[in-house]
Design a protein around this motif. Structure first.
Motif, short mmCIF file in Angstrom:
data_model
loop_
_atom_site.label_atom_id
_atom_site.label_comp_id
_atom_site.label_asym_id
_atom_site.label_seq_id
_atom_site.Cartn_x
_atom_site.Cartn_y
_atom_site.Cartn_z
N SER A 33 1.31 2.17 11.19
CA SER A 33 1.58 2.70 9.93
C SER A 33 0.78 1.50 8.88
N GLY A 36 -2.55 2.01 8.61
CA GLY A 36 -3.07 3.24 7.64
C GLY A 36 -2.47 2.62 6.27
N THR A 40 -5.62 2.34 3.30
CA THR A 40 -5.63 3.37 2.18
C THR A 40 -5.42 2.66 1.00
N VAL A 59 -11.84 7.75 4.65
CA VAL A 59 -10.42 8.42 4.89
C VAL A 59 -10.39 9.81 4.40
N ILE A 68 -2.32 9.98 3.12
CA ILE A 68 -2.12 9.02 4.40
C ILE A 68 -1.24 7.84 4.12
N CYS A 72 2.41 7.17 6.00
CA CYS A 72 2.34 5.82 6.56
C CYS A 72 3.69 5.01 6.08
#
Lengths: 286, 432
Positions: A33, A36, A40, A59, A68, A72
């Motif tokens: 997580s 991620g 992002t 992504v 995302i 996460c």
């Protein structure tokens, strides 16, 4: 056998258990997580950098990145509450509350941790011996509490930004500006600490270089324990509990997977820190 | 092709009475021509006897010239000049065969206003100079002059870009007349036009009412943009665009901050004038206002004058996503409107406190009074206006810097100690 790549597997055995399966699964959730979230989220902070655009396109665009990021975030809240739930259960079940909170298996910072910090600095300057640690040293505890603080602060501000209309019932709109500032800088702090300090303390410092997979396999060699956690080792020996802590060596596959994923994670984290430093050099701190 | 045949058939039908009258005579031969010539009244029939007969013209001149001399009745009767006689354009003695060259054609005899307009245009000046620029016939043709609403006419809206492109996309012409750096836009104007929303409407949608070259630059009175008389000069361009974009012109002129500043000709402290249409929309790279390219570009455009709000915009999520190259989040014109931007103190402004809920609700349907207290241009660096942002920022930054510095130092000292120990071990012979 020659020194193996992972510091947790170097030297003489047998293997000793250090982390439970639940702890390892939760840590794996943290890794997945956190990467991620950083991948992002950071592009927004440095949207003027070319790599930010590339990363967001990689992504699948900013909407995919947002999705995302939220998935996460849910994983983050998931491991957070699983841990808190499990901790509550363990507290309720424990018979020796004093030992539970202040004993060597506790994450609560005690007087020894502060002495250790002082002694560590003495050692840095050659004014004393290197402090010897029990099961969790002060760096482990800082990682742990940092996670608590981070999830609360970043998670809280993140929820405000995720559900602005809902929160606008109780908060004035400028709190979204404040939440953006808190979310961004605290996230940067978490990223900065994890990808440099945490990486250094548990993987990259010369004693452990290049990687320590004890958090993946859950076990480490006796030599490793003697070096990294001498007080725990001595305590267990004294109490005659070494036998019950002995673990089978990790399978070859588990070892290889752990080392590979560990090295990939380290590289990725350092790469991301590099991108952030690049952005800071170019854009300054704002 | 079919269109042309139909045209020809029409021409022949209208020719019929003439042919019948003619048919009562001796027939289409030289003696008939002579009879007509004797009447001293040049007419389409009399000239046409020779000039409408390809066989007659064979060998009388070079092949190209022969072609130009061939002016059949059917061609003329299909044009806007169907009611004219040859002599209306070609006055002077053209009696008998052979006859010498005729006087130059003067379109201005009838088309007086167009003649006057053309005479002040860049085209006329250039014709006097060196002669590459178009005269009447370059655009309208010689004998095949069709109306501008005739699909076959080079001046029909769908054909204009091609017509102008004959010169303005010709490397030789461009090289000769548009070689200076200031004329960079002129070099690619026609090429770019085909990519603009106007050009795409013409090329792909076949939309004959879409703006083409002459709609903005005028047909005959084509003046350089620097000329205050030019339809595309800054002082006139708003009116020019407003010919078609009537509603936008109204909005812009009636109370928008830009329209007001345009009218009163005020400048920003940096010396910028209020934006006219082309400042935001450009001249030859006009794109449709819902394309990503446009949305991302407009922020840059507004930012040229509105520098401080431009910078603070990028510290918000809206700005960050925009800077990453996506169009979905709010851009300047989403909150401030594209043409009706007014100061926040104006009750009619979309960013007046009383209108903010409606404005934000365009994207955030459930926005409420609390929600719109968001600082859309909040600046943590501005302690005076946004103290709460400043102090939040300072607190978080102090936390970050102190925590990271402490542990950075911790790691650095650790490394240093290990290095010292390693050197000592080596020195005492215990090295590995």
């Amino acid at each position: 056998m020659a020194r193996r790549l992972a510091s947790s597997d170097r030297g003489a055995g047998p293997y000793i258990w250090r982390f439970s399966p639940l702890e390892r699964v939760l840590h794996a959730m943290v890794i997945v997580s956190f990467f991620g979230l950083v991948i992002t989220g950071t592009p927004l902070l440095y949207s003027h950098m070319p790599w930010a655009r590339a990363l967001i396109r990689l992504v699948g665009g900013f909407q995919a990145a947002g999705l995302i990021h939220r998935i996460c975030a849910v994983i983050t809240f998931g491991y957070f509450f699983i841990h808190v739930g499990h901790l509550t259960y363990r507290i309720a079940k424990s018979t020796d509350k004093k030992r539970f909170f202040w004993g060597p298996d506790s994450m609560v910072a005690g007087p020894k941790d502060f002495q250790d910090i002082r002694d560590m600095f003495k050692w840095f300057f050659g004014k004393g011996p290197r402090p010897r640690f029990d099961r969790f040293n002060y760096m482990d505890k800082l990682d742990y509490w940092g996670e608590f603080w981070g999830v609360a602060v970043i998670g809280g501000s993140g929820l405000v930004l995720w559900f602005p209309v809902f929160f606008s019932r109780i908060l004035p709109g400028w709190m979204f500006n404040v939440a953006t500032i808190i979310h961004g800088i605290e996230a940067l702090l978490a990223t900065g600490i994890i990808f440099t300090i945490h990486f250094f303390n548990v993987n990259l410092r010369p004693e452990k270089f290049p990687v320590d997979v004890v958090m993946f396999t859950g076990r480490a060699t006796l030599d490793y324990m003697k070096e990294e956690h001498p007080l725990q080792y001595e305590r267990l020996s004294r109490e005659g509990r070494i036998e019950e802590m002995i673990a089978p060596p990790p399978s070859r596959a588990a070892y290889l997977w752990s080392v590979s994923l560990g090295l990939i994670g380290l590289s990725l984290g350092i790469l991301l820190i590099g991108l952030i430093i690049w952005a800071l050099i170019q854009g300054g701190w704002r | 092709m079919r269109e042309r045949e139909r045209g020809r058939a029409r021409a022949l039908r209208s020719l019929l009475p003439v042919v019948l009258v003619f048919g009562l005579g001796v027939g289409p031969d030289a003696s008939a021509a002579a009879a007509q010539v004797e009447s001293q009244e040049p007419s389409i029939v009399t000239c046409g006897v020779c000039h409408g007969d390809p066989d007659f013209l064979v060998g009388k001149a070079t092949p190209e010239r022969e072609n130009a001399l061939l002016v059949s009745d059917s061609i003329l009767l299909d044009t806007v000049h169907r009611d004219l006689n040859c002599a209306d354009c070609h006055p002077g003695p053209a009696v008998g065969y052979p006859h010498g060259p005729l006087a130059a054609v003067s379109c201005g005899t009838c088309h007086e206003l167009e003649q006057i307009d053309w005479e002040v245009s860049v085209h006329a000046l250039n014709v006097i100079d060196s002669g590459d620029a178009p005269t009447c016939v370059s655009c309208h043709g010689t004998h095949t002059v069709y109306g501008i609403d005739d699909r076959r006419s080079p001046t029909y809206p769908l054909n204009v870009a091609t017509l102008c492109g004959r010169c303005h996309a010709d490397p030789r012409i461009i090289g000769t007349y548009f070689s200076s750096p200031e004329e960079a836009q002129a070099r690619v104007a026609v090429e770019q036009y085909h990519e603009t929303v106007h050009g795409v409407a013409v090329d792909e949608a076949g939309l004959a009412i879409s703006a083409t070259c002459n709609d903005c630059h005028e047909s005959h009175r084509v003046l350089p943009v620097e000329s205050p008389e030019s339809s595309v000069n800054r002082v006139n361009v708003v009116k020019t665009c407003g010919i078609c974009h009537v509603g936008v012109l109204e909005t812009y002129e009636e109370g928008s901050a830009h329209g007001e500043a345009y009218r009163t000709d005020v400048r920003t402290p940096e010396g910028y004038l209020a934006p006219a249409c082309v400042d935001c929309h450009s001249a030859h790279s006009i794109v449709e206002a819902d394309e990503p390219k446009w949305f991302v570009g407009i922020v840059e455009e507004c930012g040229k004058c509105h520098q401080d709000v431009y910078e603070t915009y990028f510290s918000t999520y809206h700005g960050q996503v925009t800077q990453l190259g996506f169009e979905l989040t709010a851009k300047c014109s989403d909150c401030h409107t594209p043409h009706n931007m007014r100061p926040a103190t104006d009750l009619e402004s979309t960013v007046h406190p009383l209108n903010l809920v409606a404005t934000c609700a365009k994207c955030h349907p459930e926005a409420n009074q609390n929600f719109v207290r968001y600082y859309a241009h909040g600046d943590a660096g501005d302690r005076e206006r946004y103290p709460v942002l400043f102090w939040s920022w300072l607190f978080m930054t102090t936390l970050l810097v102190s925590v990271w510095s402490f542990f950075g130092l911790h790691s650095a000292l650790w490394l240093g100690r290990l290095a010292i120990e390693r050197v000592r071990r080596r020195g005492s012979g215990h090295g590995t």
